[in-house]
Scaffold this motif. Structure first.
Motif, PDB file in Angstrom:
ATOM      1  N   MET A  33      35.993  43.155  40.176  1.00  0.00           N
ATOM      2  CA  MET A  33      37.235  43.551  40.856  1.00  0.00           C
ATOM      3  C   MET A  33      37.991  42.323  41.340  1.00  0.00           C
ATOM      4  SD  MET A  33      35.753  46.566  43.335  1.00  0.00           S
ATOM      5  CE  MET A  33      36.816  45.989  44.621  1.00  0.00           C
ATOM      6  N   LYS A  34      37.274  41.441  42.000  1.00  0.00           N
ATOM      7  CA  LYS A  34      37.893  40.252  42.582  1.00  0.00           C
ATOM      8  C   LYS A  34      38.476  39.355  41.492  1.00  0.00           C
ATOM      9  CE  LYS A  34      36.779  36.653  45.927  1.00  0.00           C
ATOM     10  NZ  LYS A  34      35.717  36.079  46.733  1.00  0.00           N
ATOM     11  N   ARG A  35      37.714  39.116  40.451  1.00  0.00           N
ATOM     12  CA  ARG A  35      38.162  38.206  39.391  1.00  0.00           C
ATOM     13  C   ARG A  35      39.295  38.788  38.562  1.00  0.00           C
ATOM     14  NH1 ARG A  35      33.019  35.425  36.592  1.00  0.00           N
ATOM     15  NH2 ARG A  35      34.703  34.453  35.400  1.00  0.00           N
ATOM     16  N   LEU A  36      39.322  40.117  38.443  1.00  0.00           N
ATOM     17  CA  LEU A  36      40.335  40.750  37.600  1.00  0.00           C
ATOM     18  C   LEU A  36      41.481  41.366  38.394  1.00  0.00           C
ATOM     19  CD1 LEU A  36      37.914  42.362  35.006  1.00  0.00           C
ATOM     20  CD2 LEU A  36      39.224  40.243  34.788  1.00  0.00           C
ATOM     21  N   GLY A  37      41.385  41.328  39.711  1.00  0.00           N
ATOM     22  CA  GLY A  37      42.467  41.810  40.561  1.00  0.00           C
ATOM     23  C   GLY A  37      42.750  43.293  40.429  1.00  0.00           C
ATOM     24  N   THR A  38      41.704  44.095  40.458  1.00  0.00           N
ATOM     25  CA  THR A  38      41.868  45.538  40.343  1.00  0.00           C
ATOM     26  C   THR A  38      41.063  46.244  41.431  1.00  0.00           C
ATOM     27  OG1 THR A  38      41.828  47.383  38.773  1.00  0.00           O
ATOM     28  CG2 THR A  38      40.002  45.842  38.652  1.00  0.00           C
ATOM     29  N   SER A  39      41.345  47.513  41.628  1.00  0.00           N
ATOM     30  CA  SER A  39      40.647  48.283  42.659  1.00  0.00           C
ATOM     31  C   SER A  39      39.263  48.716  42.170  1.00  0.00           C
ATOM     32  CB  SER A  39      41.463  49.525  43.023  1.00  0.00           C
ATOM     33  OG  SER A  39      41.488  50.428  41.930  1.00  0.00           O
ATOM     34  N   GLN A  40      38.453  49.140  43.117  1.00  0.00           N
ATOM     35  CA  GLN A  40      37.093  49.575  42.788  1.00  0.00           C
ATOM     36  C   GLN A  40      37.109  50.785  41.866  1.00  0.00           C
ATOM     37  OE1 GLN A  40      35.321  52.544  44.045  1.00  0.00           O
ATOM     38  NE2 GLN A  40      33.605  51.959  42.772  1.00  0.00           N
ATOM     39  N   SER A  41      37.964  51.743  42.145  1.00  0.00           N
ATOM     40  CA  SER A  41      37.981  52.957  41.328  1.00  0.00           C
ATOM     41  C   SER A  41      38.441  52.650  39.897  1.00  0.00           C
ATOM     42  CB  SER A  41      38.866  54.033  41.964  1.00  0.00           C
ATOM     43  OG  SER A  41      40.202  53.586  42.072  1.00  0.00           O
ATOM     44  N   ARG A  42      39.437  51.802  39.752  1.00  0.00           N
ATOM     45  CA  ARG A  42      39.909  51.433  38.401  1.00  0.00           C
ATOM     46  C   ARG A  42      38.845  50.651  37.644  1.00  0.00           C
ATOM     47  NH1 ARG A  42      45.926  51.476  37.367  1.00  0.00           N
ATOM     48  NH2 ARG A  42      44.966  51.345  35.409  1.00  0.00           N
ATOM     49  N   MET A  43      38.191  49.720  38.344  1.00  0.00           N
ATOM     50  CA  MET A  43      37.158  48.916  37.693  1.00  0.00           C
ATOM     51  C   MET A  43      36.003  49.804  37.258  1.00  0.00           C
ATOM     52  SD  MET A  43      36.960  45.644  37.036  1.00  0.00           S
ATOM     53  CE  MET A  43      36.412  45.952  35.388  1.00  0.00           C
ATOM     54  N   SER A  44      35.617  50.743  38.087  1.00  0.00           N
ATOM     55  CA  SER A  44      34.532  51.660  37.736  1.00  0.00           C
ATOM     56  C   SER A  44      34.894  52.481  36.506  1.00  0.00           C
ATOM     57  CB  SER A  44      34.207  52.578  38.913  1.00  0.00           C
ATOM     58  OG  SER A  44      33.642  51.827  39.956  1.00  0.00           O
ATOM     59  N   ARG A  45      36.145  52.924  36.423  1.00  0.00           N
ATOM     60  CA  ARG A  45      36.575  53.684  35.234  1.00  0.00           C
ATOM     61  C   ARG A  45      36.554  52.814  33.986  1.00  0.00           C
ATOM     62  NH1 ARG A  45      41.789  55.673  37.399  1.00  0.00           N
ATOM     63  NH2 ARG A  45      40.982  55.951  39.476  1.00  0.00           N
ATOM     64  N   HIS A  46      37.006  51.590  34.120  1.00  0.00           N
ATOM     65  CA  HIS A  46      36.973  50.675  32.973  1.00  0.00           C
ATOM     66  C   HIS A  46      35.532  50.447  32.512  1.00  0.00           C
ATOM     67  CE1 HIS A  46      41.170  49.745  32.731  1.00  0.00           C
ATOM     68  NE2 HIS A  46      41.229  49.183  33.924  1.00  0.00           N
TER      69      HIS A  46
END
Length: 81
Positions: A33-46
């Motif tokens: 999340m931190k390295r890609l600048g996205t939220s937890q929910s979006r990262m989990s979906r990805h």
């Protein structure tokens, strides 16, 4: 088998996550999340898409989920990635 992989990698955030994981280490969702600048929910979906495509495996570590490239990745898929 290759089509789901290509579909999963067609999204820039997922491709970037695979590039991070390609070092062979485990990485927690919080780091991705931190390295890609996205939220937890979006990262989990990805990561769910990458897991369903057979590219990554996960391991629960207390409250964190850690991901790594699937060590059983077929040579054909490995060559594509």
């Amino acid at each position: 088998m290759v089509l789901p992989v290509l579909s999963a990698l067609a999204e820039p955030t997922r491709l970037a996550a695979v590039r991070i994981l390609w070092d062979g280490s485990e990485h927690c969702v919080c780091e991705l999340m931190k390295r890609l600048g996205t939220s937890q929910s979006r990262m989990s979906r990805h990561m769910q898409v990458l897991r369903q495509a057979g590219l990554v495996v996960d391991r629960r570590d207390a409250q964190w989920v850690r991901f790594r490239i699937d060590p059983d990745l077929s040579p054909k898929v490995y060559a594509v990635v």
